[in-house]
Design a protein around this motif. Structure first.
Motif, PDB file in Angstrom:
ATOM      1  N   LEU A 267       0.824  -1.204   0.000  1.00  0.00           N
ATOM      2  CA  LEU A 267       0.000   0.000   0.000  1.00  0.00           C
ATOM      3  C   LEU A 267       0.858   1.253   0.000  1.00  0.00           C
ATOM      4  N   ALA A 268       0.265   2.345  -0.505  1.00  0.00           N
ATOM      5  CA  ALA A 268       0.950   3.632  -0.515  1.00  0.00           C
ATOM      6  C   ALA A 268       0.040   4.709   0.061  1.00  0.00           C
TER       7      ALA A 268
ATOM      8  N   VAL B   7       3.859   2.472   2.205  1.00  0.00           N
ATOM      9  CA  VAL B   7       3.792   2.425   3.667  1.00  0.00           C
ATOM     10  C   VAL B   7       3.772   0.997   4.210  1.00  0.00           C
ATOM     11  N   LEU B   8       3.125   0.066   3.516  1.00  0.00           N
ATOM     12  CA  LEU B   8       3.069  -1.323   3.952  1.00  0.00           C
ATOM     13  C   LEU B   8       3.383  -2.239   2.777  1.00  0.00           C
ATOM     14  N   ALA B   9       4.007  -3.387   3.077  1.00  0.00           N
ATOM     15  CA  ALA B   9       4.362  -4.326   2.008  1.00  0.00           C
ATOM     16  C   ALA B   9       4.326  -5.751   2.545  1.00  0.00           C
TER      17      ALA B   9
ATOM     18  N   GLY C 126       0.113   2.972   8.858  1.00  0.00           N
ATOM     19  CA  GLY C 126      -0.668   2.584   7.691  1.00  0.00           C
ATOM     20  C   GLY C 126      -1.992   1.921   8.004  1.00  0.00           C
ATOM     21  N   LYS C 127      -2.469   2.033   9.233  1.00  0.00           N
ATOM     22  CA  LYS C 127      -3.736   1.382   9.598  1.00  0.00           C
ATOM     23  C   LYS C 127      -4.902   1.933   8.783  1.00  0.00           C
ATOM     24  N   THR C 128      -5.012   3.248   8.730  1.00  0.00           N
ATOM     25  CA  THR C 128      -6.106   3.859   7.970  1.00  0.00           C
ATOM     26  C   THR C 128      -5.992   3.533   6.489  1.00  0.00           C
ATOM     27  N   THR C 129      -4.786   3.576   5.958  1.00  0.00           N
ATOM     28  CA  THR C 129      -4.574   3.244   4.543  1.00  0.00           C
ATOM     29  C   THR C 129      -5.014   1.822   4.255  1.00  0.00           C
ATOM     30  N   LEU C 130      -4.687   0.892   5.145  1.00  0.00           N
ATOM     31  CA  LEU C 130      -5.102  -0.495   4.962  1.00  0.00           C
ATOM     32  C   LEU C 130      -6.621  -0.625   4.983  1.00  0.00           C
ATOM     33  N   LEU C 131      -7.262   0.009   5.947  1.00  0.00           N
ATOM     34  CA  LEU C 131      -8.710  -0.104   6.066  1.00  0.00           C
ATOM     35  C   LEU C 131      -9.413   0.503   4.858  1.00  0.00           C
TER      36      LEU C 131
ATOM     37  N   PRO D 299       5.834  -4.888  11.575  1.00  0.00           N
ATOM     38  CA  PRO D 299       6.739  -5.711  10.759  1.00  0.00           C
ATOM     39  C   PRO D 299       6.501  -5.595   9.253  1.00  0.00           C
ATOM     40  N   PHE D 300       5.383  -5.022   8.848  1.00  0.00           N
ATOM     41  CA  PHE D 300       5.057  -4.910   7.421  1.00  0.00           C
ATOM     42  C   PHE D 300       5.319  -3.509   6.865  1.00  0.00           C
TER      43      PHE D 300
END
Length: 206
Positions: free
Chosen positions: A10-11, A17-19, A40-45, A188-189
């Motif tokens: 995710l970006a 931000v997460l991979a 990156g919690k909000t980005t993931l959601l 960790p991600f």
């Protein structure tokens, strides 16, 4: 309905931000996202909810199954509590919103315009919308913001009832809701690369 996340990257703001994130969320289960601010919690959601595309990876099982609750309450301030819930119930092809009023202690406020509610009352009304969607997967970003202790318990009870009925919940929260669920630390991600993504990538749908 099972939500399957596989090798997701995710970006945010054009920066990864997460991979390499993978997890499964099955019926009757809750998954709590943890990690420092900005991880990156909000980005993931938002990505799981279909509001923005991932850089890479796959999301399966989310199609027309998700009810999303973000930072905004998403209310029509000129409408009453009842009118707001009726509107959302009709959007999702439902009729009965009385259980949602009762679950979030809103029955006595049913005729009050949403614009005249306190911050906590608005949040309770926003969360009550989840129940009228009848969608099995709840995706929630800091759902307990503005809630007092009693209202947090109302919310936790609604989530427990949702899980008991075979639904699932993916949420970012720093509050211990006492739910029988799993915790996923996003630390960790965290993506190692800091270079902006390719110019052709548009991270925002909505």
């Amino acid at each position: 309905m099972t939500l399957q996340i596989t090798d997701l990257s995710l970006a945010r703001g054009g920066v990864p931000v997460l991979a390499g994130l993978s997890f499964t969320l099955g019926p009757g289960r809750a998954l709590i996202l943890r990690g420092p601010n900005g991880v990156g919690k909000t980005t993931l959601l938002r990505t799981v909810a279909g509001l923005q595309p991932p850089l890479a990876g796959t999301i399966t099982g989310a199609e027309d199954q998700i009810a999303y609750g973000g930072h905004s309450d998403g209310l029509k301030l000129g409408l009453t509590v009842t009118e707001n819930l009726r509107f959302w119930a009709q959007i999702f092809g439902q009729r009965d919103f009385e259980p949602a009023l009762e679950a979030f202690n809103l029955a006595e406020l049913r005729d009050r315009p949403a614009g005249g509610l306190s911050a906590g009352q608005k949040r309770r009304l926003s969360l009550a919308r989840l129940m009228v969607t009848r969608r099995p997967i709840w995706v929630l970003d800091e759902p307990t913001v503005s809630l007092d202790a009693a209202s947090v318990q109302l919310f936790a009870a609604s989530v427990e009832a949702h899980l008991a009925a075979g639904g699932s919940a993916l949420m970012a929260t720093h509050i211990d809701l006492g739910l029988d669920g799993d915790v996923l630390d996003l630390g960790p991600f965290k993506a190692k690369a800091t270079a902006p993504v390719a110019d052709g990538f548009d991270e925002v749908f909505l």
